[in-house]
Design an enzyme around this catalytic site. Structure first.
Site: not given
Ligand SMILES: NC(=O)c1ccc[n+]([C@@H]2O[C@H](COP(=O)([O-])OP(=O)(O)OC[C@H]3O[C@@H](n4cnc5c(N)ncnc54)[C@H](O)[C@@H]3O)[C@@H](O)[C@H]2O)c1
Length: 246
Positions: A36, A86, A151, A155
């Site tokens: 991260d 993720n 988005y 996605k």
């Protein structure tokens, strides 16, 4: 234990669904890299989980960061069994035609996933095994009023990269599936979707009339990552309380 001795990378694991996934994977016997941008939250989580978790700095948009993470995992363990792509940034934006949001979405949510595939698949190929779970969204399947189309496009790209990966690398023992959460706790980067009025409206479209819990997505990740899903690849698992079933 469902992931005994597996080596797993979870991106965006310092918060939200990634953090829950890292906790559950460690509980199930995996060695987990919490990858991260957020070093403070990521190291705190790794400390809390204990010896089976380690924080690794990763900006998913930087190929050099991916290479360092790959090298650290291979040096420590000799292989990588699981990749959970993720990390992501929210698409809720009052300006649904913003150019800056389009660019950010393509960079983080689409290119970030491709760089992960590009860097980690060759390691899995050498070992002739691997399971990849790409976190898409119901926005990768349907449009929504408050969501920037960047988005949806990013996605949707994640959903289709999943299917391409499944077809191209099945011969190397690599499986790849996508998970599509619906209305979940608001993302850290969310603008409109954290607003209580907007959330109440969105909830009315969810047949179960509640938002999902992070572990409900993490458990889907666990199943797909594990050997229990050994004949499942190229598919999409929707975790949305019935939204798309309507
Ligand atoms: N929350 C929702 O409603 C929802 C719904 C559907 C899909 N999703 C998707 O699920 C995934 C996780 O969402 P969440 O709700 O847990 O989000 P979150 O905002 O709680 O956590 C996202 C994590 O990703 C990290 N991150 C952001 N940009 C990064 C980058 N460039 N490199 C590395 N790490 C980065 C953040 O630091 C954070 O720790 C995302 O891909 C998101 O698009 C979320």
């Amino acid at each position: 234990m469902r992931l005994k001795d597996k080596i797993a990378i979870v991106t965006g694991a310092a918060a939200g669904m990634g953090a829950s996934t890292a906790r559950i994977f460690a509980r199930e016997g995996a060695k987990v890299f919490i990858a991260d941008l957020n070093e403070k939250a990521g190291t705190a989580l790794a400390r809390d989980i204990g010896g089976s978790a380690a924080f690794a700095h990763l900006d998913v948009t930087k190929e050099d960061d991916w290479a360092k993470l790959r090298d650290a995992a291979v040096t420590a363990h000799g292989r990588i069994d699981i990749l959970i792509n993720n990390a992501g940034v929210s698409g809720s934006d009052p300006d649904v035609l913003s150019m800056a949001t389009w660019d950010q979405q393509m960079n983080v949510n689409a290119k970030g996933v491709f760089l992960g595939l590009r860097t980690i698949i060759p390691v899995m190929q050498k070992n002739k095994a691997g399971s990849i779970v790409n976190i898409s969204s119901i926005s990768g399947i349907a449009g929504q009023a408050f969501v920037h189309m960047g988005y949806n496009a990013a996605k949707g790209a994640v959903r289709m990269m999943t299917k391409a990966t499944a077809v191209q690398f099945a011969k190397d023992g690599i499986r790849c599936n996508s998970v599509h959460p619906g209305l979940m706790p608001a993302m850290q980067t969310s603008r409109m979707s954290a607003d209580p009025d907007v959330r109440a409206k969105m909830l009315r479209a969810v047949p179960m009339r509640r938002e999902g819990r992070v572990e409900e997505v993490a458990n889907a990740n666990l199943f797909l990552a594990s050997d229990e899903a050994s004949y499942i690849t190229g598919t999409e698992l929707v975790v949305d309380g019935g939204f798309l079933a309507q």
